[in-house]
Design a protein around this motif. Structure first.
Motif, PDB file in Angstrom:
ATOM      1  N   SER A   3       0.815  -1.209   0.000  1.00  0.00           N
ATOM      2  CA  SER A   3       0.000   0.000   0.000  1.00  0.00           C
ATOM      3  C   SER A   3       0.857   1.271   0.000  1.00  0.00           C
ATOM      4  CB  SER A   3      -0.924   0.000   1.210  1.00  0.00           C
ATOM      5  OG  SER A   3      -0.174  -0.034   2.408  1.00  0.00           O
ATOM      6  N   TRP A   4       2.025   1.229   0.673  1.00  0.00           N
ATOM      7  CA  TRP A   4       2.835   2.441   0.743  1.00  0.00           C
ATOM      8  C   TRP A   4       3.405   2.798  -0.627  1.00  0.00           C
ATOM      9  CZ3 TRP A   4       2.771   6.266   3.841  1.00  0.00           C
ATOM     10  CH2 TRP A   4       3.793   7.224   3.817  1.00  0.00           C
ATOM     11  N   GLU A   5       3.924   1.793  -1.369  1.00  0.00           N
ATOM     12  CA  GLU A   5       4.465   2.088  -2.694  1.00  0.00           C
ATOM     13  C   GLU A   5       3.357   2.530  -3.646  1.00  0.00           C
ATOM     14  OE1 GLU A   5       6.946  -0.851  -4.429  1.00  0.00           O
ATOM     15  OE2 GLU A   5       7.006   0.147  -6.376  1.00  0.00           O
ATOM     16  N   LEU A   6       2.182   1.881  -3.557  1.00  0.00           N
ATOM     17  CA  LEU A   6       1.052   2.288  -4.393  1.00  0.00           C
ATOM     18  C   LEU A   6       0.649   3.726  -4.072  1.00  0.00           C
ATOM     19  CD1 LEU A   6      -1.044   1.508  -6.522  1.00  0.00           C
ATOM     20  CD2 LEU A   6      -2.494   0.643  -4.675  1.00  0.00           C
ATOM     21  N   ALA A   7       0.665   4.089  -2.792  1.00  0.00           N
ATOM     22  CA  ALA A   7       0.325   5.460  -2.395  1.00  0.00           C
ATOM     23  C   ALA A   7       1.325   6.457  -2.977  1.00  0.00           C
ATOM     24  CB  ALA A   7       0.292   5.566  -0.874  1.00  0.00           C
ATOM     25  N   GLN A   8       2.624   6.094  -2.973  1.00  0.00           N
ATOM     26  CA  GLN A   8       3.635   6.996  -3.534  1.00  0.00           C
ATOM     27  C   GLN A   8       3.431   7.171  -5.046  1.00  0.00           C
ATOM     28  OE1 GLN A   8       7.116   4.869  -1.965  1.00  0.00           O
ATOM     29  NE2 GLN A   8       7.566   6.641  -0.676  1.00  0.00           N
ATOM     30  N   ARG A   9       3.094   6.079  -5.752  1.00  0.00           N
ATOM     31  CA  ARG A   9       2.837   6.188  -7.192  1.00  0.00           C
ATOM     32  C   ARG A   9       1.610   7.081  -7.449  1.00  0.00           C
ATOM     33  NH1 ARG A   9       3.452   0.182  -9.948  1.00  0.00           N
ATOM     34  NH2 ARG A   9       5.439  -0.427  -9.018  1.00  0.00           N
ATOM     35  N   TRP A  10       0.609   6.896  -6.625  1.00  0.00           N
ATOM     36  CA  TRP A  10      -0.622   7.689  -6.777  1.00  0.00           C
ATOM     37  C   TRP A  10      -0.328   9.168  -6.517  1.00  0.00           C
ATOM     38  CZ3 TRP A  10      -5.836   5.868  -4.145  1.00  0.00           C
ATOM     39  CH2 TRP A  10      -6.886   6.516  -4.770  1.00  0.00           C
ATOM     40  N   ALA A  11       0.438   9.439  -5.460  1.00  0.00           N
ATOM     41  CA  ALA A  11       0.790  10.830  -5.146  1.00  0.00           C
ATOM     42  C   ALA A  11       1.598  11.444  -6.284  1.00  0.00           C
ATOM     43  CB  ALA A  11       1.570  10.883  -3.835  1.00  0.00           C
ATOM     44  N   ASP A  12       2.515  10.649  -6.880  1.00  0.00           N
ATOM     45  CA  ASP A  12       3.283  11.151  -8.032  1.00  0.00           C
ATOM     46  C   ASP A  12       2.351  11.493  -9.188  1.00  0.00           C
ATOM     47  OD1 ASP A  12       6.126   8.904  -7.526  1.00  0.00           O
ATOM     48  OD2 ASP A  12       5.674  10.894  -6.697  1.00  0.00           O
ATOM     49  N   ALA A  13       1.352  10.621  -9.430  1.00  0.00           N
ATOM     50  CA  ALA A  13       0.411  10.855 -10.534  1.00  0.00           C
ATOM     51  C   ALA A  13      -0.403  12.125 -10.320  1.00  0.00           C
ATOM     52  CB  ALA A  13      -0.518   9.653 -10.698  1.00  0.00           C
ATOM     53  N   LEU A  14      -0.746  12.412  -9.060  1.00  0.00           N
ATOM     54  CA  LEU A  14      -1.568  13.585  -8.746  1.00  0.00           C
ATOM     55  C   LEU A  14      -0.754  14.864  -8.611  1.00  0.00           C
ATOM     56  CD1 LEU A  14      -3.969  12.030  -6.075  1.00  0.00           C
ATOM     57  CD2 LEU A  14      -4.542  12.649  -8.421  1.00  0.00           C
ATOM     58  N   CYS A  35      -5.162   2.947  -0.080  1.00  0.00           N
ATOM     59  CA  CYS A  35      -4.596   1.877  -0.902  1.00  0.00           C
ATOM     60  C   CYS A  35      -4.723   0.520  -0.206  1.00  0.00           C
ATOM     61  CB  CYS A  35      -3.133   2.174  -1.229  1.00  0.00           C
ATOM     62  SG  CYS A  35      -2.922   3.521  -2.420  1.00  0.00           S
ATOM     63  N   THR A  36      -4.631   0.524   1.127  1.00  0.00           N
ATOM     64  CA  THR A  36      -4.815  -0.738   1.854  1.00  0.00           C
ATOM     65  C   THR A  36      -6.192  -1.319   1.546  1.00  0.00           C
ATOM     66  OG1 THR A  36      -3.337  -0.005   3.627  1.00  0.00           O
ATOM     67  CG2 THR A  36      -4.866  -1.803   4.125  1.00  0.00           C
ATOM     68  N   GLY A  37      -7.216  -0.459   1.584  1.00  0.00           N
ATOM     69  CA  GLY A  37      -8.566  -0.919   1.271  1.00  0.00           C
ATOM     70  C   GLY A  37      -8.722  -1.314  -0.182  1.00  0.00           C
ATOM     71  N   LEU A  38      -8.114  -0.552  -1.124  1.00  0.00           N
ATOM     72  CA  LEU A  38      -8.213  -0.885  -2.547  1.00  0.00           C
ATOM     73  C   LEU A  38      -7.545  -2.219  -2.859  1.00  0.00           C
ATOM     74  CD1 LEU A  38      -7.526   2.633  -4.100  1.00  0.00           C
ATOM     75  CD2 LEU A  38      -9.696   1.404  -4.095  1.00  0.00           C
ATOM     76  N   ILE A  39      -6.382  -2.454  -2.242  1.00  0.00           N
ATOM     77  CA  ILE A  39      -5.677  -3.725  -2.454  1.00  0.00           C
ATOM     78  C   ILE A  39      -6.534  -4.878  -1.964  1.00  0.00           C
ATOM     79  CG2 ILE A  39      -3.700  -5.089  -1.685  1.00  0.00           C
ATOM     80  CD1 ILE A  39      -2.047  -2.503  -1.779  1.00  0.00           C
ATOM     81  N   ASP A  40      -7.145  -4.700  -0.791  1.00  0.00           N
ATOM     82  CA  ASP A  40      -8.009  -5.748  -0.261  1.00  0.00           C
ATOM     83  C   ASP A  40      -9.199  -5.986  -1.195  1.00  0.00           C
ATOM     84  OD1 ASP A  40      -8.908  -7.545   1.994  1.00  0.00           O
ATOM     85  OD2 ASP A  40     -10.589  -6.148   1.956  1.00  0.00           O
ATOM     86  N   ALA A  41      -9.795  -4.896  -1.728  1.00  0.00           N
ATOM     87  CA  ALA A  41     -10.935  -5.036  -2.630  1.00  0.00           C
ATOM     88  C   ALA A  41     -10.525  -5.735  -3.922  1.00  0.00           C
ATOM     89  CB  ALA A  41     -11.532  -3.666  -2.931  1.00  0.00           C
ATOM     90  N   ALA A  42      -9.334  -5.421  -4.446  1.00  0.00           N
ATOM     91  CA  ALA A  42      -8.863  -6.069  -5.671  1.00  0.00           C
ATOM     92  C   ALA A  42      -8.628  -7.558  -5.463  1.00  0.00           C
ATOM     93  CB  ALA A  42      -7.583  -5.393  -6.159  1.00  0.00           C
TER      94      ALA A  42
END
Length: 426
Positions: A3-14, A35-42
């Motif tokens: 979740s932390w790396e996904l959050a960093q990628r998302w922050a970079d995109a925004l 991202c923790t919740g999104l990963i769990d949902a995926a």
């Protein structure tokens, strides 16, 4: 990777979309929790609101530009899938991608809803401030008129006043611009004259009721057609301002130009209801249409013969181009007023015919589709041949479960395919 790396990628995109209310560290912390919740949902978790909640939190953090959606969707559809899946050979990869696509659609819908809620809240606050200032102007003119003028002229929304004869008293520059006028040309003219006959719609009818004293207020979303053909979508609120004796002194309107928001909502709805590759309606859109279809109902279920071999021999890029050409040919073969063609997954397509005249109409449609699809395809320098199998089903009445329509046509298609294998001359 999580979740932390996904959050960093998302922050970079925004990065650079707007000036959010949080710093970079706070943004990453907020996104990491989401991202923790999104990963769990995926992975198949059961939190149906996670994507919409993520959209609401981004809007609350002042990410209100449409590009926040266009930059977030690839993160959900690509980066999230990469993190959740155990490599390209993961057998669960198709399910993970499907969940990610649904999460992206929910995020887009949630972003639109949150953006609208934020805009309406700001509009309500502005209207309350204007009404309070207008009321105070009646009770303490000398002091409050200056405050009212400041709100009136400096507001970021359109404001106008109308007397009880239906004539405009005054308006600010933003209101005049929305209506294709100037603040100098509107006062003294009737609302009907300013709008013109093409724009005398529901909002004007409600205004007439207020002028007649039969209504206290109203709020609606309306469209204003300009002389050059341009259309402005307006969220309009109107209220009566009463004097100390309780009589209506004048009417005040507050308008917000919601054209861009409406266009964004329309675009997001289209993206959520159409296949990204072919542009045809997708499976959820088709099933929604089936649920309210007008009987008798006819369906043609179609899949491509030899498509897997094309993918194996030439690769998925060529395969995708084949699907695009097939979709184009289906659009040309099916009249929009006769039927709806949709892609329901992989190389499978379905054509829905409402108010179908019977099996003969379906047979003609199937023959037209087969003729269009069996012509050789020129794709990236390759001449490819793709066959098609079609099954049809006809229902006098809409079944209790719409799946019955699809299953019946699917079964007919496989019967035709098996018959063709046993009798190659067919």
């Amino acid at each position: 990777m999580g979740s932390w790396e996904l959050a960093q990628r998302w922050a970079d995109a925004l990065d650079g979309v707007v000036a959010p209310t949080l710093n970079r560290s706070q943004i990453e912390e907020m996104l990491a929790a989401l991202c923790t919740g999104l990963i769990d949902a995926a992975r198949g978790g059961e939190d149906p609101d996670i994507a919409r909640r993520a959209a609401r939190m981004l809007v609350a953090a002042n990410y209100r530009d449409p590009s926040a959606v266009s930059r977030s969707v690839p993160v959900i559809c690509a980066d999230l899938v990469e993190i959740v899946a155990d490599g390209p050979a993961d057998p669960a990869l198709p399910q993970i991608r499907d969940r990610a696509i649904k999460l992206a659609a929910d995020f887009a819908a949630g972003f639109t809803a949150a953006l609208r809620a934020a805009a309406l809240a700001e509009q309500e606050a502005t209207l309350a401030a204007v009404l309070a200032a207008a009321q105070e102007a009646e009770n303490r003119r000398a002091l409050s008129e200056a405050r009212f003028e400041a709100v009136f002229d400096g507001a970021l929304v359109g404001i106008g006043t109308v007397d009880m004869t239906g004539q405009v008293v005054n308006c600010n520059a933003i209101m005049a611009h929305m209506l294709g006028q100037t603040p100098e040309t509107m006062p003294g003219r009737t609302v009907a004259d300013i709008l013109g006959p093409r724009n005398l719609n529901f909002a004007f009818e409600q205004l007439q009721l207020m002028v007649a004293g039969e209504s206290e207020s109203f709020r609606t979303e309306t469209e204003h057609l300009h002389a050059d053909g341009r259309v402005t979508a307006i969220d309009l609120s109107m209220s009566a301002v009463r004097n100390s004796d309780g009589g209506i002194e004048f009417l005040i309107g507050v308008a917000v130009d919601v054209t861009e928001r409406k266009q964004l909502a329309d675009r997001l709805w289209h993206d959520a209801n159409h296949d990204a590759l072919t542009g045809l309606p997708n499976r959820p859109h088709l099933f929604n249409r089936l649920a309210g279809a007008q009987p008798p109902i006819g369906v043609c279920y179609l899949d491509l013969d030899g498509f897997k071999e094309i993918n194996d021999l030439w690769g998925h890029t060529v395969g995708d181009r084949v699907l695009e050409v097939v979709a184009d040919r289906m659009r040309d073969a099916v009249r929009p007023d006769e039927a709806l063609a949709a892609r329901i997954g992989g190389d499978e397509f379905l054509v829905l015919v409402e108010r179908c005249s019977g099996e003969a109409q379906l047979a003609r449609l199937a023959e037209t589709l087969l003729s269009a699809l069996t012509e050789p395809l020129a794709v990236d320098g390759h001449m490819l041949a793709v066959g098609a199998s079609i099954g049809t089903a006809f229902f006098e009445r809409l079944p209790g479960a719409v799946d019955e329509l699809v299953h019946a046509a699917d079964a007919a298609m496989y019967r035709n395919k098996n018959d063709a294998r046993r009798d190659p001359a067919r």
